[in-house]
Write an enzyme that holds these catalytic residues in place. Structure first.
Site, PDB file in Angstrom:
ATOM      1  N   ASP A  11       0.855  -1.180   0.000  1.00 23.88           N
ATOM      2  CA  ASP A  11       0.000   0.000   0.000  1.00 23.88           C
ATOM      3  C   ASP A  11       0.894   1.234   0.000  1.00 23.88           C
ATOM      4  OD1 ASP A  11      -2.264  -1.575   0.128  1.00 23.88           O
ATOM      5  OD2 ASP A  11      -2.483  -1.400   2.301  1.00 23.88           O
ATOM      6  N   ASP A 130     -13.361  -4.340  -2.220  1.00 22.04           N
ATOM      7  CA  ASP A 130     -13.225  -4.156  -0.777  1.00 22.04           C
ATOM      8  C   ASP A 130     -14.547  -4.542  -0.128  1.00 22.04           C
ATOM      9  OD1 ASP A 130     -10.689  -3.174  -1.265  1.00 22.04           O
ATOM     10  OD2 ASP A 130     -11.326  -1.076  -1.267  1.00 22.04           O
TER      11      ASP A 130
END
EC number: 4.3.2.10
Length: 258
Positions: A11, A130
């Site tokens: 990330d 997600d």
């Protein structure tokens, strides 16, 4: 049988690799390029990079580090972050990425999936999902703009419906980011993975919850996923990729040994 894949996830925020828990409270892990090289050297099958605030900020992933990563690794890598057009994707691919992944922009405009697949081929187009289990409803819901906890929102889509929708529109691979498990290291959500596997005809990558080598084995053996993505166990050197692969091979999992 195709070999199962081990995929470190990086990330990226403000030019550095970060990691949170359940998509919140991110801490800085380190610089992008050295981490990418370390994972490639350890035997990762591919890497995934998420510019986690690009979509919520309304910008595209910073392409400068994409080119630097391409120079130092010789394994495939996928890049995500604010890709909203064919031109955005073309630029990232031209800098050396092998795949592009879309998530929030696909929810905003599902036709983007088809347009990208038609232009670059389905094998190049990954859709990230997600997904959050809501105790109140007993259902899995798709979330959007999860890179910024102040802008995260629940969409109209239930996860299984969105999985089927993105396949019909041309997704070549799905990464299922299980938000409840993210960074907790208590195992992948096998119940959810099995439900998704039942309706998913394209390669399925599990993401969120890996804490031990056994967790990877469970995802491959019990949910038949094609790849397992993890971050904190690799970032914090709790698990070495080479040792993980040797363990999985010893358990009968088809895996590429370096």
């Amino acid at each position: 049988m195709l070999a199962k894949r081990i995929i470190p996830c990086l990330d990226v925020r403000d030019g550095q690799v970060v990691k949170g828990v359940q998509f919140r409270n991110h801490e800085i892990i380190g610089d992008i390029v050295p981490l990418a090289k370390r994972y490639a050297d350890e035997g990762a099958d591919e890497l995934v990079f998420y510019d986690i605030t690009a979509s919520s900020d309304g910008r595209v992933v910073d392409k400068s580090w994409v080119a630097r990563v391409a120079e130092v690794i010789d394994i495939p890598f996928c890049v995500a972050g604010g890709i909203r057009s064919i031109d955005d994707a073309a630029k990232i691919l031209s800098f050396g990425a092998d795949k592009i992944s879309i998530n929030s922009p696909a929810l905003a405009d599902p036709t983007l999936i088809t347009r990208l697949a038609d232009r670059f081929g389905v094998q190049c187009i990954v859709v990230g999902i997600d997904t959050w289990f809501d105790d109140a409803t007993g259902k899995y819901h798709v979330n959007q703009y999860t890179g910024d906890e102040n802008r995260t929102r629940v969409t109209q889509w239930e996860t299984l419906d969105w999985v089927q929708e993105v396949q019909q529109r041309g997704a070549g691979e799905i990464v299922l980011n299980m938000m409840n498990q993210d960074g907790v290291r208590n195992g992948y959500d096998l119940t959810q993975l099995k439900k998704v596997r039942d309706v998913c005809r394209v390669p399925l990558i599990a993401s969120g919850g890996a804490g031990t080598m056994e967790h990877f084995l469970e995802a491959f053996r019990d949910a038949d996923v094609d790849g397992a993505l993890a971050a904190s166990v690799f970032h914090k050197q709790i698990i070495n990729i080479g040792e993980l692969k040797a363990y999985l091979a010893g358990q009968g999992v088809e895996i590429r040994i370096c």
